[in-house]
Write an enzyme that holds these catalytic residues in place. Structure first.
Site, PDB file in Angstrom:
ATOM      1  N   CYS A   8      17.440  15.689   8.861  1.00  0.00           N
ATOM      2  CA  CYS A   8      16.704  16.878   8.443  1.00  0.00           C
ATOM      3  C   CYS A   8      15.714  17.239   9.542  1.00  0.00           C
ATOM      4  O   CYS A   8      15.664  16.577  10.578  1.00  0.00           O
ATOM      5  CB  CYS A   8      15.980  16.573   7.132  1.00  0.00           C
ATOM      6  SG  CYS A   8      15.416  18.016   6.239  1.00  0.00           S
ATOM      7  N   CYS A  80      19.789  20.451   6.436  1.00  0.00           N
ATOM      8  CA  CYS A  80      19.151  21.747   6.671  1.00  0.00           C
ATOM      9  C   CYS A  80      19.763  22.351   7.928  1.00  0.00           C
ATOM     10  O   CYS A  80      20.267  21.638   8.789  1.00  0.00           O
ATOM     11  CB  CYS A  80      17.631  21.628   6.790  1.00  0.00           C
ATOM     12  SG  CYS A  80      17.034  20.794   8.264  1.00  0.00           S
ATOM     13  N   CYS A  87      21.006  18.911  16.213  1.00  0.00           N
ATOM     14  CA  CYS A  87      21.394  17.509  16.164  1.00  0.00           C
ATOM     15  C   CYS A  87      21.832  17.038  17.544  1.00  0.00           C
ATOM     16  O   CYS A  87      22.628  17.701  18.208  1.00  0.00           O
ATOM     17  CB  CYS A  87      22.544  17.331  15.173  1.00  0.00           C
ATOM     18  SG  CYS A  87      23.080  15.619  15.042  1.00  0.00           S
TER      19      CYS A  87
END
Length: 139
Positions: A8, A80, A87
């Site tokens: 997240c 999210c 990422c």
């Protein structure tokens, strides 16, 4: 045993709740970690709504994703859009999953309205987590 990472933005609410439920549903079939692109500390309201459902996440810590870069994850779940878009690359044959849950930390209103939003998001994450474990770790 499978390794699951939940990612997240701040590792304070959604990923912490998901870690709690995924570990609960997976039992000894998986080791679940959660992390954030940043670290904001575990939100006390997340701890509270999980305790209402008899899952203790009070011992969780807020961790940066870079701390886990050398763990061979089988699954990565971003919870999210920001985490999904930012990422870092993880080597290996990890399967990626994404579900954009609302951020309960952004809820406004009376204290009860804010807690109702935390409960609503918690219940969404619980259902997703149970389905995820059923679909990916059973059998």
């Amino acid at each position: 045993m499978k390794n699951i990472l939940v990612l997240c933005t701040g590792n304070s609410c959604r990923s912490q709740i998901a870690e709690g439920y995924l570990q609960d549903f997976a039992g000894d079939k998986a080791k679940v970690y959660s992390a954030g692109i940043e670290t904001h500390g575990v939100n006390p309201k997340a701890i509270q709504v999980m305790a209402e459902d008899h899952i203790d996440i009070s011992h969780h810590t807020s961790n940066n994703v870079d701390e886990y870069i050398n763990i061979p994850f089988d699954y990565l779940i971003t919870v999210c859009d920001n985490a999904n878009e930012n990422c870092p690359y993880f080597p290996g044959k990890m399967q990626r999953f994404h579900h954009n849950f609302p951020d309960p930390a952004k809820a406004q209103g009376t204290p009860e309205q804010v807690m109702d939003e935390f409960r609503r998001v918690r219940d969404m994450i619980k259902a997703y987590s149970e389905d995820f474990i059923t679909e990916n770790l059973q059998g």
